[in-house]
Design an enzyme around this catalytic site. Structure first.
Site, PDB file in Angstrom:
ATOM      1  N   LYS A   1       0.883  -1.180   0.000  1.00  0.00           N
ATOM      2  CA  LYS A   1       0.000   0.000   0.000  1.00  0.00           C
ATOM      3  C   LYS A   1       0.908   1.214   0.000  1.00  0.00           C
ATOM      4  O   LYS A   1       2.120   1.080   0.160  1.00  0.00           O
ATOM      5  CB  LYS A   1      -0.894  -0.009   1.245  1.00  0.00           C
ATOM      6  N   ARG A   2       0.337   2.403  -0.167  1.00  0.00           N
ATOM      7  CA  ARG A   2       1.157   3.604  -0.074  1.00  0.00           C
ATOM      8  C   ARG A   2       1.839   3.673   1.280  1.00  0.00           C
ATOM      9  O   ARG A   2       1.327   3.149   2.274  1.00  0.00           O
ATOM     10  CB  ARG A   2       0.277   4.852  -0.273  1.00  0.00           C
TER      11      ARG A   2
END
Ligand code: 26Q
Length: 805
Positions: A542-543
């Protein structure tokens, strides 16, 4: 769509590769084959695309427009082949020529026109709209450069431009005849007409051409093809005035093209970027003009009737200027009065919120909006005046709250407030998120407009995220419950009957094993790190953001390392920790966390006491294509955000669908996953959102006390400060200070103990292979609820008021 046979396909392929010359298809390059196959797909969908448009023109259903600054669609060849029913024949035909489809698919550049969850959600929604047969289209920007490419050099993130259009994009069709003008700047002048009304004119504007490029969105085996329209900015001036003004024009042209130049990385730190505001208005103005033109073409009705035939969903506040832009056109160009224009506008627009982080709520400086969009600013000002007056007179009890509710306050335009005031619906993206919006962040507005607020829990397209990326699991599923789940994903629930069926579980196990081995090979080829496909694959992708707590994950790895160093003979099920994440370029702490993960990896992977039991891999350049490789191979899905911070998450749904077990906090959609699968099939830990919010209200806890009392934590933090594992050159003092001296705002230390314990439980539970496989199948079985088909049906019925054609 006619089904092609293999021979016919091969004939068509030959014709589609004119550069082939005397060579046989077997000698074609992968690039030639890629474009050849894409052309066949385009020919196949062309008729359906036209027919879909024709049937919309004939049957005149209500149309939905999904306005978004981001559409993270990734690669499209395989998805298009799958949806138009050509995937199998393509594979067969290529096999005959000793070509492998996988090697051809990778020729396509990812269309990385998005940052993460919000952009990918938009892409999943388009897939569901088309596959369910709704008249729903995307409107976005054709950025020349998508999200930056990430390289990791000596453990540090380095950003490179994403030049995705360096090769011709196979899926776009330019529509120059449908271009529109977008006007910036200028001065507003007003004249009284003879009837006393005001005529508003904008003079001396800088005009930009918005040129549309349409990308087909192919529904799954239903002959529906909708459009994603991406606008590209071009210079409006003709080429006649040359000579003296040449260089000035050239400079001007460059600055115009910049409007669709690149996608801004999600960066709440860097605010007030003029170009970003230009992008937003560019998207909004071009799209609203297009929407009105289409309405006029399809219906011979006044614009006041638009709400019967049009709905506009805005993806976060980024396209909020839709509201004043509609007002502007209705009033200044169509002669509507304020009241009627407002009544039309507020029946057209619906707003989705994707965050509760107060610091992430968008605002723009008044001075900037005034300068760049003078008429739009006047309209926003008027909205604000009327709203505040209405509050003052109609809700005297709320007078104190006016400053915190005003659309314009403290020299800023507050976009979320404008979006709430000017729309028919405000939705959050998971139950807890919507509840927090109602109770906390937007409570003032909720009490004013309770009927506007609603929840639409996110979803993902099971066609891409299961059928396409995990075909072996998909076909196993169809073997036991039949293939109907592909059209009705809720039927995945029938898998529950097989979750204790040993022969079935054995097959599920082999599929997961094969997926893990394939990933292990890819990882080796990319990084040179050998990972054991028998180990537990623990995945966090994920970011990179502090609230997502990759730091907690790597602290756990450091803890395991320390344990093994103290006792090299410690019994431990081998584990592989896989990370992939991009950090916003200006987000220093996030980049330090990437650096730390990479340094821990280089120590752990080489230490003789640990390398057999622990591996840490940070894969660079996380994007859709990398997600597609990682997700089918995950055993553990790390969803460990600080409770209350992750609006929903969608990676959690993707991994669950592919049989990974969630290790998560009670946050976002994790809570709804838990509701379905129960504690027997999921691992939860940590503070609840109530506890987190209470700490925030009452000044938190003391991180330093925890540091003093927990030896394991003190050791880890000291390792950061003194140099990781005693290596001075690996010191991470800034992370150390961030955690201890900012008092651990994301509760990494506070949740550490619970997290470690839960990992220990997981290790025990993994030893019971059958039970693990049962949990895995149960997760897939319950994941049907998280198909974006369900989400889209809810938007359709409860917000847009549309039915499938
Ligand atoms: C802000 C300022 C300047 C430039 C860009 C931005 C910007 C860009 C993108 C701010 C935010 C975003 C994207 C936010 C996002 O992806 N949010 C996620 O949305 C998902 C879909 O609803 C949720 O599942 C995630 O929980 C949420 O974090």
């Amino acid at each position: 769509m006619t089904r092609l046979r293999k021979q016919e396909f091969l004939e068509r392929l030959k014709m589609s590769i004119p550069s082939l010359g005397e060579r046989s298809l077997g000698e074609a390059t992968e690039q030639e084959l890629y474009y050849g196959i894409a052309q066949i797909v385009n020919e196949e969908i062309k008729q359906d695309w036209q027919q879909t448009e024709a049937s919309y023109a004939k049957k005149k259903p209500k149309q939905v427009y999904y306005l978004s600054m981001e559409f993270l669609i990734g690669r499209m060849l395989e998805a298009n082949l799958l949806n138009c029913g050509l995937l199998e024949v393509t594979k067969e035909a290529l096999e005959e020529m000793d070509h492998c489809l996988d090697q051809i698919l990778v020729i396509e550049n990812d269309a990385a026109l998005g940052n993460g969850g919000l952009g990918r959600l938009a892409a999943c929604f388009l897939d569901s709209l088309a596959s369910l047969g709704y008249a729903g289209h995307g409107l976005g920007i054709r950025y020349c450069y998508g999200l930056f490419k990430q390289r990791v050099i000596q453990g540090h993130q380095v950003e490179l431009p994403d030049d995705w259009l360096s090769m011709p994009y196979a899926w776009e069709v330019q529509k120059p005849e449908e271009q529109v003008l977008v006007r910036f700047g200028g001065e507003v002048s007003m004249h009284a007409r003879t009837d006393g009304s005001l005529e508003i004119e904008l003079r001396n504007t800088e005009d930009v051409l918005a040129v549309p490029y349409d990308v087909p969105i192919v529904g799954y085996e239903n002959n529906v093809v909708n459009s994603l329209r991406l606008w590209s900015a071009e210079s409006a001036g003709g080429e006649e005035e040359c000579s003296r003004t040449f260089y000035r024009d050239l400079e001007n042209e460059q600055s115009i093209k910049q409007i669709s130049g690149y996608l801004y990385p999600d960066d709440s730190e860097e605010e007030g970027k003029q170009l970003r505001l230009k992008q937003q208005y560019f998207l909004v103005s071009a799209s609203v003009q297009e929407i009105i033109r289409t309405f006029r073409r399809l219906h011979q009705k006044p614009l006041s009737k638009m709400p019967e035939k049009v709905a506009i969903q805005i993806n976060d506040t980024h396209p909020t200027l839709t509201i004043p832009e509609l007002m502007r056109i209705l009033m200044d160009e169509e002669g509507y009065g304020w009241e009627e224009a407002w009544s039309v506008t507020t029946k057209l627009v619906a707003y989705t919120n994707h965050t509760t982080l107060a610091e992430a709520l968008e605002t723009w400086p008044v001075a900037l909006v005034k300068k760049l969009l003078p008429r739009i600013y006047q309209i926003i000002h008027e909205v604000n005046e009327r709203f505040c007056q209405w509050l003052w007179f109609n809700h005297p009890s709320k007078r104190d709250q006016i400053p915190q509710m005003a659309v314009i306050a403290d020299g800023q335009v507050h976009m979320a407030r404008l979006a709430i005031v000017g729309s028919l619906s405000v939705n959050g993206v998971a139950r807890i998120h919507t509840d927090i919006l109602k109770k906390e962040e937007m409570n003032d507005f909720y009490r004013l407009f309770p009927e506007r607020f609603n929840n639409k829990t996110n979803g993902i397209t099971h066609r891409r995220w299961l059928l396409q990326i995990n075909p072996a699991l998909a076909s196993l599923i169809s073997d036991v419950i039949g293939a109907a789940w592909v059209k009705r994903p809720s039927q995945l629930i029938s898998l529950l009957r097989y979750s204790k069926d040993q022969p079935f579980l054995e097959e599920v196990s082999s599929v997961k094993q094969a997926n893990k081995q394939k990933l292990a090979n890819d990882v080796y080829n990319q990084t040179g790190v050998m990972i054991d496909s028998q180990s537990i694959f623990d995945v966090q992708i994920k970011r990179l953001h502090e609230y997502k707590r990759q730091l907690l994950n790597i602290f756990h790895v450091m803890h395991l390392f320390n344990e093994l160093k103290d006792n090299p003979r410690l019994e431990l099920t081998p584990r592989t920790f896989l990370f992939a994440a991009k950090a916003a370029p200006s987000y220093y702490i996030a980049k330090e966390i990437i650096h730390l993960i990479n340094k821990v990896a280089s120590v752990v992977n080489h230490d003789p006491d640990t390398k057999e039991k622990l591996k840490v891999v940070f894969l660079e350049n996380y994007n859709i294509s990398l997600a597609e490789k990682l997700i089918p191979a995950a055993d553990i899905s790390e969803q460990i955000s600080t409770a209350s911070k992750e609006a929903s998450g969608t990676g959690n749904m993707k991994m669950m669908m592919n049989g990974a077990i969630t290790l998560g906090t009670l946050d976002g959609a994790n809570i709804e996953i838990l509701d379905l699968v129960g504690h027997a099939n999921m691992f939860t830990f940590g503070l609840t959102s109530e506890e987190v919010l209470d700490y925030y209200r009452n000044g938190g806890y003391s991180a330093k006390d925890l540091y003093q009392t927990d030896d394991r934590l003190r050791r880890i933090l000291d390792q950061l400060n003194d140099g990781v594992f005693g290596l001075e050159r690996l010191s991470f003092k800034d992370l150390y200070y961030q955690v201890l001296y900012q008092n651990d705002p994301y509760f990494v230390l506070k949740d550490f103990d619970a997290y470690i314990e839960t990992h220990e439980l997981i290790e025990q539970r993994y030893k019971d292979k059958w039970n693990w496989l049962t949990m895995s199948v149960n997760n897939t079985a319950y994941s049907g609820r998280f198909s974006s088909d369900r989400t889209i049906k809810e938007y359709a019925a409860e917000i847009w008021g549309i039915k499938p054609l």
